[in-house]
Write an enzyme that holds these catalytic residues in place. Structure first.
Site, PDB file in Angstrom:
ATOM      1  N   ASP A 294       0.711  -1.006  -0.128  1.00  0.00           N
ATOM      2  CA  ASP A 294      -0.264   0.461   0.328  1.00  0.00           C
ATOM      3  C   ASP A 294       1.100   1.478  -0.217  1.00  0.00           C
ATOM      4  O   ASP A 294       1.618   1.334   0.489  1.00  0.00           O
ATOM      5  CB  ASP A 294      -1.066  -0.193   1.137  1.00  0.00           C
ATOM      6  CG  ASP A 294      -1.826   1.273   1.650  1.00  0.00           C
ATOM      7  OD1 ASP A 294      -2.488   1.238  -0.207  1.00  0.00           O
ATOM      8  OD2 ASP A 294      -1.818   2.260   2.516  1.00  0.00           O
ATOM      9  N   GLU A 341       0.912  -0.699  -5.402  1.00  0.00           N
ATOM     10  CA  GLU A 341      -0.541   0.727  -5.123  1.00  0.00           C
ATOM     11  C   GLU A 341      -0.043   1.896  -5.537  1.00  0.00           C
ATOM     12  O   GLU A 341       1.217   2.732  -4.823  1.00  0.00           O
ATOM     13  CB  GLU A 341      -0.724   0.302  -3.503  1.00  0.00           C
ATOM     14  CG  GLU A 341      -2.387   1.060  -3.466  1.00  0.00           C
ATOM     15  CD  GLU A 341      -2.034   2.487  -3.883  1.00  0.00           C
ATOM     16  OE1 GLU A 341      -2.321   3.204  -4.781  1.00  0.00           O
ATOM     17  OE2 GLU A 341      -1.588   2.945  -2.442  1.00  0.00           O
ATOM     18  N   ASP A 394     -10.839   0.975  -1.645  1.00  0.00           N
ATOM     19  CA  ASP A 394     -11.513   2.699  -1.616  1.00  0.00           C
ATOM     20  C   ASP A 394     -12.487   3.477  -2.431  1.00  0.00           C
ATOM     21  O   ASP A 394     -12.314   4.478  -2.219  1.00  0.00           O
ATOM     22  CB  ASP A 394     -10.240   3.027  -1.353  1.00  0.00           C
ATOM     23  CG  ASP A 394      -9.149   2.547   0.015  1.00  0.00           C
ATOM     24  OD1 ASP A 394      -9.920   3.016   0.659  1.00  0.00           O
ATOM     25  OD2 ASP A 394      -7.812   3.219  -0.032  1.00  0.00           O
TER      26      ASP A 394
END
Length: 494
Positions: A294, A341, A394
């Site tokens: 992430d 990411e 998200d």
């Protein structure tokens, strides 16, 4: 190799215990993946969560979420009875997690299992002792942290008495003795978590299905990691952050996202050969086959926000560890399957870092269709070495996204995809992702089910309504599996 997968958090798997578990329905989902031609199961971080349910503000980066321990499997082991399991209230909404009610009941149930395990002397087996030894570097600190949190009434460790807050040796020894019972309970919970998860993962791997895990780059301030290892972070002499993590104004928020996590002292990490990080990543690859890192761009530059600020607007970029980190990672751990990411605004140096690592980045179709603008996320700009998604945890669901489009956006999407049936548009977007030249396509389960905004998993910069969505027991139908498999066959992803 072209392949496809489904994004479905463990928490969203059907279960009568208020949240998804490592039990029968998860095994059933593995079977669904196999029948539908999918070879990847992407999940969210398996770490402990609080009452808000967020796996990105966990009290440990190493520990597991004990809510996922399946009571049915404990019944089979003789650690619980059916009557005991049925006597607790785990929440009355089978489509949303009630973290407070479920969490309170789950803890009481696990304490019963722990007491019965001790009666059977299961805490004295060679297998259990080996688990304690193999995980001692993080487990001892985490179990003590959990026991102390309970002892001090759940307040932040920054409010504990100075001797234990600062980990004085005499205080650590004192509390290990005083809280030995609670520490042992926490350790056994982690053993049950790991045992059940590895059995489920083995079942998936035997069917040629790999698990895609998720590594949040930051840890929470209120965590065992920060308390036990303050030298790893940018903290003042009292243990408070001097700066915190976030991102500047972006697609999700006009004032930026203020995450509040403590920032790493990268100079210290470099001096140690990134030892803590290497142990952290090695632990992840014990749990997962592939790892999504992430906020990858923070390894190039991270957004430093003064700790006293209320928004992320006044932060500034600071250099991260760069390519050296990933060189050392490969030297120490070997070549691993990693997803970077790389969403948001990317500089040339971030793109250069991504290219040097060779990791695939992410292409999100919900970010692609901006009228009159060119976008790397548009399908005609995809490359083979990337992972294409309709959306992530998200994002809104694709159905919800379509419903919220402006007339201009809707017309552009319809013209681009040549799809004029409004109610069929979300399926066309799914099909477009699977048809992409990208080697890998991963679709959130909500999008295969055609669910609207009420099935959204997370809305960044908001609280209270996130991380709760649960799939119904009818979500894994043979008809849906057959439809998905047709895509896999037609687009040569099987």
């Amino acid at each position: 190799m072209r392949r496809q997968g489904i994004l479905l958090p463990i928490s969203s798997v059907p279960s009568k215990y208020g949240i998804g578990t490592f039990g029968r329905e998860s095994y059933r989902f593995v079977d669904f993946l196999e029948k539908s031609g999918n070879r990847l199961w992407q999940i969210l971080p398996l770490v402990p969560v609080g009452n808000d349910g967020s796996p990105y503000r966990s009290e440990s980066t190493f520990a597991g979420n004990v809510f996922f321990i399946d009571p049915e499997l404990l019944i089979e082991e003789g650690l619980l009875t059916r009557e005991e399991c049925d006597s607790f209230d785990f929440g009355d909404n089978d489509r949303a997690v009630d973290y407070i009610k479920m969490g309170e009941s789950r803890e009481k149930l696990l304490r019963i299992a722990w007491n019965r395990a001790r009666e059977k002397e299961l805490d004295k087996t060679a297998e259990y002792k080996a688990f304690l030894k193999e995980n001692a570097l993080w487990l001892e600190d985490y179990a003590l942290f959990r026991a102390l949190k309970n002892y001090f009434g759940g307040v932040s460790f920054l409010e504990w008495e100075d001797d234990i807050r600062l980990r004085k040796k005499t205080a650590v020894k004192k509390y290990k003795t005083l809280l030995a019972e609670e520490i042992a309970f926490c350790q056994y919970e982690q053993y049950l978590f790991m045992k059940q998860w590895k059995e489920l993962k083995d079942y998936a791997n035997e069917r040629d299905i790999e698990i895609v895990g998720d590594l949040p780059i930051y840890v929470a301030l209120e965590s065992a990691d920060t308390w036990a290892n303050p030298e790893l972070f940018q903290l003042d002499s009292k243990g408070y952050p001097t700066g915190v993590a976030g991102v500047p104004p972006d697609y999700f928020s006009a004032t930026g996202q203020l995450w509040g996590n403590p920032l790493y002292d990268w100079d210290y990490h470099k001096e140690t050969g990134y030892d803590w990080w290497m142990r952290r990543i090695a632990h992840c690859f014990e749990l997962y086959d592939m790892l999504r890192i992430d906020h990858f761009r923070a390894f190039d530059e991270y957004w430093y926000v003064p700790a006293e600020d209320d928004t992320a607007m006044n932060g500034h970029w600071v250099p991260g560890p760069g390519y050296e980190f990933f060189e050392i990672m490969e030297q120490k751990l070997g070549k691993k399957q990693v997803i970077a990411e790389d969403l948001g605004s990317l500089t040339d140096t971030v793109l250069e870092l991504l290219e040097k690592t060779g990791y695939p980045g992410m292409k999100i179709l919900q970010f692609a269709f901006t009228p009159d603008e060119e976008s790397a996320y548009l399908p005609h700009n995809h490359i083979k070495n990337c992972i294409v998604y309709t959306g992530t945890h998200d994002n809104n669901t694709t159905r919800g996204w379509v419903d919220s489009m402006s007339p201009e956006e809707l017309r552009y999407v319809q013209e681009y995809l040549n799809e004029w049936d409004f109610w069929g548009l979300h399926w066309q977007i799914v099909r477009t992702a699977l048809a992409s030249v990208a080697d890998t396509a991963i679709i959130p389960m909500q999008d295969y089910l055609g669910l609207g905004s009420d099935a959204r998993m997370n809305t960044p910069s908001t609280v209270d309504v996130n991380w709760k969505w649960r799939m119904g027991t009818d979500g894994m139908s043979d008809e849906l599996a057959a439809s998905i498999k047709k895509f896999a066959v037609n687009y040569r992803r099987i």
